[in-house]
Write a protein that holds these residues in place. Structure first.
Motif, PDB file in Angstrom:
ATOM      1  N   ILE A   1      43.506  40.199  40.606  1.00 27.65           N
ATOM      2  CA  ILE A   1      42.614  40.257  41.764  1.00 27.65           C
ATOM      3  C   ILE A   1      43.440  40.419  43.036  1.00 27.65           C
ATOM      4  O   ILE A   1      43.096  41.204  43.918  1.00 27.65           O
ATOM      5  CB  ILE A   1      41.721  39.003  41.821  1.00 27.65           C
ATOM      6  CG1 ILE A   1      40.766  38.990  40.634  1.00 27.65           C
ATOM      7  CG2 ILE A   1      40.941  38.951  43.122  1.00 27.65           C
ATOM      8  CD1 ILE A   1      39.914  37.754  40.524  1.00 27.65           C
ATOM      9  N   ALA A   2      44.566  39.692  43.102  1.00 24.06           N
ATOM     10  CA  ALA A   2      45.442  39.825  44.266  1.00 24.06           C
ATOM     11  C   ALA A   2      45.904  41.266  44.421  1.00 24.06           C
ATOM     12  O   ALA A   2      45.906  41.836  45.516  1.00 24.06           O
ATOM     13  CB  ALA A   2      46.652  38.900  44.120  1.00 24.06           C
ATOM     14  N   MET A   3      46.248  41.880  43.298  1.00 22.88           N
ATOM     15  CA  MET A   3      46.716  43.257  43.319  1.00 22.88           C
ATOM     16  C   MET A   3      45.627  44.190  43.839  1.00 22.88           C
ATOM     17  O   MET A   3      45.891  45.125  44.588  1.00 22.88           O
ATOM     18  CB  MET A   3      47.120  43.665  41.905  1.00 22.88           C
ATOM     19  CG  MET A   3      47.892  44.925  41.816  1.00 22.88           C
ATOM     20  SD  MET A   3      48.947  44.896  40.377  1.00 22.88           S
ATOM     21  CE  MET A   3      47.925  45.568  39.144  1.00 22.88           C
TER      22      MET A   3
ATOM     23  N   SER B   1      42.923  45.286  51.149  1.00 29.54           N
ATOM     24  CA  SER B   1      41.582  45.041  51.680  1.00 29.54           C
ATOM     25  C   SER B   1      40.627  46.205  51.420  1.00 29.54           C
ATOM     26  O   SER B   1      40.232  46.916  52.336  1.00 29.54           O
ATOM     27  CB  SER B   1      41.607  44.804  53.184  1.00 29.54           C
ATOM     28  OG  SER B   1      42.667  44.005  53.521  1.00 29.54           O
ATOM     29  N   PRO B   2      40.271  46.425  50.177  1.00 28.52           N
ATOM     30  CA  PRO B   2      39.425  47.582  49.845  1.00 28.52           C
ATOM     31  C   PRO B   2      38.013  47.424  50.399  1.00 28.52           C
ATOM     32  O   PRO B   2      37.575  46.297  50.672  1.00 28.52           O
ATOM     33  CB  PRO B   2      39.408  47.556  48.321  1.00 28.52           C
ATOM     34  CG  PRO B   2      39.603  46.127  47.963  1.00 28.52           C
ATOM     35  CD  PRO B   2      40.525  45.579  49.003  1.00 28.52           C
TER      36      PRO B   2
ATOM     37  N   SER C   1      33.923  34.128  47.312  1.00 28.70           N
ATOM     38  CA  SER C   1      34.408  33.700  48.622  1.00 28.70           C
ATOM     39  C   SER C   1      35.291  34.783  49.243  1.00 28.70           C
ATOM     40  O   SER C   1      35.270  34.999  50.453  1.00 28.70           O
ATOM     41  CB  SER C   1      35.155  32.372  48.514  1.00 28.70           C
ATOM     42  OG  SER C   1      36.424  32.570  47.960  1.00 28.70           O
ATOM     43  N   LEU C   2      36.041  35.505  48.403  1.00 27.12           N
ATOM     44  CA  LEU C   2      36.862  36.582  48.938  1.00 27.12           C
ATOM     45  C   LEU C   2      35.990  37.714  49.470  1.00 27.12           C
ATOM     46  O   LEU C   2      36.320  38.361  50.456  1.00 27.12           O
ATOM     47  CB  LEU C   2      37.807  37.116  47.860  1.00 27.12           C
ATOM     48  CG  LEU C   2      38.930  36.172  47.440  1.00 27.12           C
ATOM     49  CD1 LEU C   2      39.641  36.708  46.226  1.00 27.12           C
ATOM     50  CD2 LEU C   2      39.915  35.956  48.575  1.00 27.12           C
TER      51      LEU C   2
ATOM     52  N   GLY D   1      34.572  41.087  53.365  1.00 28.74           N
ATOM     53  CA  GLY D   1      33.392  41.885  53.643  1.00 28.74           C
ATOM     54  C   GLY D   1      33.284  43.140  52.795  1.00 28.74           C
ATOM     55  O   GLY D   1      32.822  44.173  53.248  1.00 28.74           O
ATOM     56  N   MET D   2      33.731  43.045  51.573  1.00 30.65           N
ATOM     57  CA  MET D   2      33.702  44.257  50.744  1.00 30.65           C
ATOM     58  C   MET D   2      32.455  44.292  49.866  1.00 30.65           C
ATOM     59  O   MET D   2      31.747  43.304  49.712  1.00 30.65           O
ATOM     60  CB  MET D   2      34.945  44.290  49.865  1.00 30.65           C
ATOM     61  CG  MET D   2      34.996  43.134  48.907  1.00 30.65           C
ATOM     62  SD  MET D   2      36.602  42.973  48.153  1.00 30.65           S
ATOM     63  CE  MET D   2      36.426  41.401  47.364  1.00 30.65           C
ATOM     64  N   SER D   3      32.233  45.462  49.279  1.00 32.84           N
ATOM     65  CA  SER D   3      31.172  45.597  48.290  1.00 32.84           C
ATOM     66  C   SER D   3      31.809  45.472  46.912  1.00 32.84           C
ATOM     67  O   SER D   3      32.968  45.807  46.734  1.00 32.84           O
ATOM     68  CB  SER D   3      30.507  46.959  48.392  1.00 32.84           C
ATOM     69  OG  SER D   3      30.228  47.265  49.726  1.00 32.84           O
TER      70      SER D   3
END
Lengths: 333, 350
Positions: B178-180, B185-186, B212-213, B218-220
């Protein structure tokens, strides 16, 4: 479900694996009785020892300590783990196993007919060929396989069909007990439902007893009469299904239940977080194994091993604070 | 949804996507005309059984499908640098798609154990995206990667940075994955069965982390899964896929409360809802998903459907029809057939 006579009594099973001087206690002191015709569910996270327990019971592993008292169909009680090979052969066909992965548990170079026939060949070498094939046909038809396709190889079958082959192979010897190790975990939900329904029907028809090992709590709740929860090789709680899901008494069970995603967006169960990860079973924490992740942990928990005791009739738990804690489960409407 | 404000909010729009796979036996149309929209900040669940084409659809978005697969249709993405662009029209090895892939749209794969290369340290692999898209300065990249690792809850990130995948547990590896995916910030995150390989307690941790991420970044999210439980927990809207088609799409609450398509109903009925009284039998549709090779005309679910109408469902192809607020289904038995013989009576009988 009405309980039959006691068919198995699992007593103080220990399983230790030694490698490179490190001793891993995969199963520590697990005991529970099994009654004929019931389904016992065993749940827990990966690495908790549930598969090892299943394999100890069918004697695929030789447990380090303990006994499995088996009541034979003649009413005789024998220790399944102590009998010699010859006697073992006689009784082994009464306890069968269904494996997790329908892709790797079938020999790709044998036809389905041969796969289902193999247990018969091993156990009844003198059975006439025609009778053997008839038996295979019967059982294949019973589990919902198209008997016209039995000459094919496993690769020609889908996952659900393969799991049916595995079930047929287990059933062909007329066993009394079947250990299902994650038998439906690898299947899609609709196929999963088909296989669960099949297992249910077969149980009714043949009076089978299941030991159902799974990490999927929804499936276990659906299929089991009684459920045991394992953590780091120990049985931490064991109770009739509804009791366990409604009033869990062990904090681990509580967190486990709260983590299950419910297939209903309006039900947002408050999750009781489990911090950290399962400790290394080669070096388990002192006292109660769960104390490092338990939110109710006290001094005593880190020093003293909690006794596994009966709190209510049939409801066993290993927690120092079981008497005082009021834990949250599911509320059945 | 055709008014302007709605289309402005849309971040990804898939129009009539088809994916053909060349096989020895002929061309297999695994995705047969998928229409989907994902809005800014929402989580769309794409649900279906194995082989229904959900992974192919998601990979088509990034243009990372196998060479044998050919995608047709339009995938319109609201890119930062390119504006609204059809991703399928871009050269799959070109500069434009590379500025999108991994940076603006990134993906979390199913099996964390397989997704990482065992030969490189975790930090090294997370850095790959950072160095490609954000900075060429290795020191800076390390800082950025460490920062993200901390955000996804990897304790002791400095030490973990230099460790190899085999030193991580499954849950930790999934966090690293997930970090990768998040390091750049996609705008859109595609999560392909991100928790299937994990235990329930770890799964709950990861799902909460993703939620929470999502708020922070603010991603989809396009959340692909076959697990109806995680969908209920994660998604705002759900699209149900069967045999390469979307058969029903609705807000999450609606689809569980009021499923319409016989397949959706079967899917929901086949799962025992934990904490409720067990029904006598689980619902199970007959048969299995057919192979998408030489499919007959009509609805793909025809053979297994309990409400099929002969002469309608096996002749015409159902299209998605609006039946309520954001609720669309493709089923003649539910909506009636526009070509003649209606299915309304059938509905009344039920």
């Amino acid at each position: 479900m009405s309980k039959g006579d006691q068919i198995l009594d699992v007593r103080n099973i220990h399983m230790r694996f030694n490698s490179k001087g490190i001793c891993v206690r995969a199963v520590t002191d697990v005991s529970f009785p099994v009654y004929e015709g019931e389904t016992i569910g065993v749940v827990g996270e990966s690495g908790c020892g549930k598969t090892t327990l299943g394999r100890c019971i069918v004697r695929a592993y030789e447990p380090s300590e303990g006994s499995v008292m088996y009541t034979t169909s003649e009413g005789e009680i024998i220790d399944f783990l102590k009998i010699d090979k010859q006697t073992m052969k006689k009784y082994r066909k009464e306890i069968q196993m269904i494996f997790q992965d329908p892709y790797s548990s079938l020999d790709p170079r044998m036809t389905v007919l041969d796969i289902i026939k193999e247990p018969l060949l091993a156990n009844f070498p003198r059975m006439p060929k025609a009778e053997m094939e008839r038996k295979v046909m019967d059982i294949a038809a019973r589990v919902g396989l198209n008997t016209a396709y039995l000459k094919r190889y496993p690769h020609a079958f889908s996952g659900g069909q393969r799991q049916r082959i595995g079930i047929a192979r287990a059933l062909v010897l007329n066993p009394r007990i079947i250990v299902c190790d994650e038998a439906v975990s690898a299947l899609d939900v609709s196929i999963q439902a088909q296989v669960i329904n099949l297992l249910h029907d077969l149980q009714k028809e043949f009076g089978l007893t299941y030991l159902f090992i799974s990490h999927d709590l929804s499936v276990v709740e659906y299929i089991s009469d009684r459920v045991g929860v394992m953590y780091l090789g120990k049985m931490v709680e064991f109770a009739p299904t509804k009791n366990l899901f409604e009033h869990p008494m062990h904090p681990y069970t509580e967190s486990l239940l709260s983590a299950v995603p419910v297939a209903d967006p309006t039900v947002q169960n408050e999750r009781i977080p489990l911090t950290g990860e399962i400790p290394n079973p080669a070096n388990p924490p002192s006292g109660c194994h769960f104390h490092t992740r338990c939110r109710y942990c006290t001094e005593r928990c880190s020093q003293e091993v909690p006794a596994y005791r009966e709190m209510e009739p049939g409801h066993y738990v290993a927690c120092h604070r079981a008497e005082e804690l009021k834990l949250k489960g599911f509320s059945y409407e | 949804m055709n008014n302007e404000t709605a289309s402005k909010e849309t971040i990804l729009e898939i129009r009539d996507l088809k994916v053909n796979i060349k096989t020895d036996e002929g061309t297999l149309t695994a995705v047969r005309g998928v229409n989907l929209t994902i809005k800014k900040g929402e989580t769309l669940g794409l649900v279906g059984e194995s082989g229904c084409g959900k992974s192919l659809t998601s990979k088509a978005i990034l243009g990372i499908n196998d060479k044998k697969c050919k995608a047709e249709g339009e995938i319109i993405f609201d890119a930062e640098n390119l504006g609204r662009v059809n991703l399928l029209s871009l050269n799959p090895r070109g500069k434009e798609i590379r500025s999108v892939r991994g940076k603006q749209i990134s993906m979390i794969f199913q099996e964390p154990m397989v997704a990482f290369s065992p030969m490189y340290t975790i930090g090294n692999q997370i850095n790959e995206a950072t160095l490609l898209h954000i900075t060429r300065d290795k020191k800076k990249a390390r800082e950025i990667s460490l920062d993200v690792m901390k955000k996804v809850g990897i304790a002791n990130a400095e030490k973990r940075y230099d460790q190899y995948p085999h030193e991580f547990s499954g849950g930790m590896l999934q966090r690293a994955l997930i970090a990768m995916a998040l390091v750049c910030s996609p705008r859109l995150l595609i999560a392909d069965e991100p928790t299937t390989a994990l235990d329930v307690t770890i799964q709950a941790q990861i799902l909460e982390l993703m939620k929470s991420l999502q708020k922070d970044f603010g991603m989809s999210i396009l959340f692909i899964t076959h697990d109806l439980g995680t969908v209920a927990r994660m998604c705002d809207r759900v699209a149900v896929m069967y045999l390469g088609r979307i058969v029903e799409s609705a807000p999450a609450v609606e689809i569980y409360k009021n499923p319409q398509h016989p397949y959706t109903r079967g899917l929901i009925g086949s799962v025992h809802k934990i904490g409720t009284k067990a029904q006598e039998r689980l619902f199970s549709s007959e048969g299995t998903v057919p192979l998408a090779l030489n499919l007959p005309a009509g609805c793909g679910f025809y053979d297994r459907c309990s409400r099929r109408i002969d002469g309608v469902c096996n002749v015409y192809d159902p299209q998605l029809v609006d039946i309520g607020q954001e609720h669309q289904i493709a089923c003649f038995a539910c909506t009636g057939c526009p070509y003649g013989k209606g299915g309304k009576e059938e509905k009344a009988n039920e």
